[in-house]
Scaffold this motif. Sequence first.
Motif, short mmCIF file in Angstrom:
data_model
loop_
_atom_site.label_atom_id
_atom_site.label_comp_id
_atom_site.label_asym_id
_atom_site.label_seq_id
_atom_site.Cartn_x
_atom_site.Cartn_y
_atom_site.Cartn_z
N ARG A 276 15.00 6.35 12.09
CA ARG A 276 15.46 5.15 12.76
C ARG A 276 14.33 4.43 13.49
NH1 ARG A 276 17.50 4.00 17.86
NH2 ARG A 276 17.12 6.15 18.50
N PHE A 277 13.34 5.20 13.93
CA PHE A 277 12.24 4.59 14.69
C PHE A 277 11.39 3.65 13.85
CE2 PHE A 277 10.52 8.42 12.83
CZ PHE A 277 9.24 8.06 12.44
N LEU A 278 11.56 3.67 12.52
CA LEU A 278 10.78 2.79 11.66
C LEU A 278 11.42 1.41 11.50
CD1 LEU A 278 9.76 5.27 8.81
CD2 LEU A 278 8.39 4.52 10.74
N SER A 279 12.65 1.26 11.99
CA SER A 279 13.33 -0.03 11.86
C SER A 279 12.86 -0.99 12.95
CB SER A 279 14.85 0.16 11.94
OG SER A 279 15.23 0.48 13.28
N ARG A 280 13.29 -2.25 12.85
CA ARG A 280 12.89 -3.28 13.81
C ARG A 280 13.92 -3.48 14.92
NH1 ARG A 280 8.95 -6.83 12.55
NH2 ARG A 280 9.97 -8.33 13.92
N ASN A 281 15.00 -2.69 14.92
CA ASN A 281 16.13 -2.99 15.79
C ASN A 281 16.24 -2.05 16.99
OD1 ASN A 281 16.91 -5.01 13.92
ND2 ASN A 281 17.89 -3.45 12.65
N ASN A 282 15.26 -1.22 17.24
CA ASN A 282 15.33 -0.30 18.37
C ASN A 282 14.99 -1.03 19.67
OD1 ASN A 282 15.89 1.93 16.69
ND2 ASN A 282 13.72 2.17 16.24
N PRO A 283 15.42 -0.47 20.82
CA PRO A 283 14.97 -1.03 22.10
C PRO A 283 13.44 -1.08 22.15
CG PRO A 283 16.73 0.55 22.46
CD PRO A 283 16.39 0.62 20.99
N LEU A 284 12.92 -2.14 22.73
CA LEU A 284 11.49 -2.43 22.63
C LEU A 284 10.62 -1.30 23.15
CD1 LEU A 284 9.63 -4.67 21.66
CD2 LEU A 284 9.67 -5.63 23.97
N GLU A 285 10.95 -0.73 24.30
CA GLU A 285 10.08 0.27 24.90
C GLU A 285 10.13 1.61 24.19
OE1 GLU A 285 9.62 0.60 29.08
OE2 GLU A 285 10.45 -1.39 29.49
N GLU A 286 11.10 1.82 23.29
CA GLU A 286 11.14 3.07 22.52
C GLU A 286 9.97 3.17 21.56
OE1 GLU A 286 14.70 4.05 20.49
OE2 GLU A 286 15.95 4.06 22.30
N TYR A 287 9.42 2.03 21.17
CA TYR A 287 8.30 2.04 20.23
C TYR A 287 6.99 2.47 20.88
CZ TYR A 287 11.22 -0.72 17.03
OH TYR A 287 12.22 -1.16 16.21
N GLN B 169 8.20 -9.50 34.18
CA GLN B 169 9.47 -9.97 34.72
C GLN B 169 9.30 -11.25 35.54
OE1 GLN B 169 8.45 -6.85 34.78
NE2 GLN B 169 9.97 -5.76 33.55
N GLU B 170 8.08 -11.44 36.10
CA GLU B 170 7.88 -12.62 36.93
C GLU B 170 7.71 -13.89 36.10
OE1 GLU B 170 3.88 -11.08 35.78
OE2 GLU B 170 5.79 -10.22 36.48
N LYS B 171 7.53 -13.74 34.79
CA LYS B 171 7.36 -14.90 33.92
C LYS B 171 8.71 -15.57 33.66
CE LYS B 171 2.89 -14.47 32.98
NZ LYS B 171 1.88 -15.53 33.22
N ASP B 172 8.65 -16.82 33.20
CA ASP B 172 9.89 -17.52 32.87
C ASP B 172 10.44 -17.04 31.54
OD1 ASP B 172 8.47 -18.88 30.79
OD2 ASP B 172 7.74 -20.32 32.25
N GLU B 173 11.62 -17.54 31.18
CA GLU B 173 12.31 -17.08 29.98
C GLU B 173 11.50 -17.35 28.72
OE1 GLU B 173 15.20 -15.20 27.80
OE2 GLU B 173 14.95 -15.30 29.97
N GLN B 174 10.84 -18.49 28.65
CA GLN B 174 10.05 -18.84 27.47
C GLN B 174 8.92 -17.84 27.25
OE1 GLN B 174 7.96 -22.60 27.68
NE2 GLN B 174 8.00 -22.87 25.46
N HIS B 175 8.23 -17.49 28.33
CA HIS B 175 7.16 -16.49 28.22
C HIS B 175 7.72 -15.14 27.77
CE1 HIS B 175 4.53 -19.29 30.44
NE2 HIS B 175 3.53 -18.56 30.00
N ARG B 176 8.84 -14.73 28.35
CA ARG B 176 9.39 -13.42 28.02
C ARG B 176 9.79 -13.33 26.56
NH1 ARG B 176 11.73 -13.67 33.32
NH2 ARG B 176 13.68 -14.50 32.46
N VAL B 177 10.40 -14.39 26.04
CA VAL B 177 10.81 -14.39 24.64
C VAL B 177 9.59 -14.29 23.72
CG1 VAL B 177 11.85 -15.79 22.80
CG2 VAL B 177 12.96 -15.63 25.03
N ILE B 178 8.56 -15.07 24.02
CA ILE B 178 7.34 -15.03 23.19
C ILE B 178 6.65 -13.67 23.30
CG2 ILE B 178 5.04 -16.02 22.90
CD1 ILE B 178 6.22 -18.71 23.72
N ASN C 80 7.99 -10.76 24.08
CA ASN C 80 8.77 -9.72 23.40
C ASN C 80 8.63 -9.80 21.89
OD1 ASN C 80 9.66 -8.74 25.84
ND2 ASN C 80 11.64 -9.76 25.78
N GLY C 81 8.55 -11.03 21.37
CA GLY C 81 8.35 -11.18 19.93
C GLY C 81 7.01 -10.63 19.48
#
Length: 404
Positions: free
Chosen positions: A4-15, A114-123, A125-126
């Motif tokens: 399962r760890f090879l998929s793209r759908n795991n919680p981010l910090e698990e990787y 966390q102190e960044k705005d939503e736009q920064h967080r989305v980018i 995380n991607g």
Amino acid sequence: MFLRFLSRNNPLEEYYFYVPKICLQLMGFWPGSTASKRIRFWAIFNFFILLIGVVTELHAGFSYLSYNLEKGLDTLCPAGTSTVTVLKMILISYYRQDLELVLKKMHRMLYGCQEKDEQHRVIYNGIIRKSSVMATRVNFAPFLAGFITCTAYNLKPLILVWIFWSKGKELMWLTPFNMTMPKFLLEGPLYPLAYIFTAYTGYVTIFTFGGSDALYFEYCTHIATLLKMLQADVKLLFRKYEEKLTLTPSEAAYVEEQLILIIKRHNVIIEMTHFFRKRYSIITLAHFVSASMVIGASIFEMLTYTGFGRFIYLGYTVAALSQLAVYCYGGTLVAENSIYLATVVFKCNWYICNPKLRRIILMIIIRSQKPLSMSVPFFSPSMSTFASILQTSGSIIALASSFQ
């Protein structure tokens, strides 16, 4: 699911360092683990098991070379890998606190937005998800190749016994790896213990080298990720002023503040790269030297063996090449992304800035034009280095084929 760890759908910090963490934790060498007495005892136990295996393998290999070249190389190939693995155990233990410190710092820089705005967080995380999934998949490949090769070595004596038994011949009780052992250990009721010991040394090698190499590659990947996040910050900073011909004093003050933050983060990334490179330099150098010799020997063995032996050395060659590939690709990721920061900064609309801001931007460009490197004495891990190794391997194949 096991993979399962090879998929793209795991919680981010698990990787985050998933493959190296699993491999090194099983052997007791993960820098992030609490150094309890139980973990220390387990690490020392695995170290001495492998050390005994290395000494007996090297003794057997050099003994065979005097009268049987093929058997000598067959013994020294895994012995060379195990010897470097012992060195990796020693250095990872020695730099355990330093590695733990830099891994925690890396985690804060990757996920502490966390102190960044939503736009920064989305980018962010991607970028992190794409890099982390890639690192996990790439790290799993050499570990899987090594695990399959080790399992093939362990099954080979059992397959030979079955073949001899089915043909009514006298049974030959062999161990997975050739080691100098007292004769009584290879006979009677003690043979299973000798078999289990030699097989276990192989898996200690696989999990330790798989974990240490994966640690190197994932660290390089995350350094490249941090550089990509800097590039994203520069793009977002100047995207606000695309329609501007010049900046107001308040806008210029804000841009200056953000550029200074970018420079400070860039300096921290450079320091982290140098810090890690210094502690991994001996491991990297020893790995390249040993892997190059092992590849040459395994290619020779692959061309001279037949049947199941050729399959084993094909897997061994693939495993050794994949080990080198992760080092070279990791070095390339760091170098390319550090240089590309200069390109991103130059492409922004810097011409709307005042002279002071232009000088700051110029400093960033000049600093980024010198690529970050994971270099060690005599060479720098990169895909061009890997291509040279492949070219040399091809020459060895051609030379060996001409003698057949």
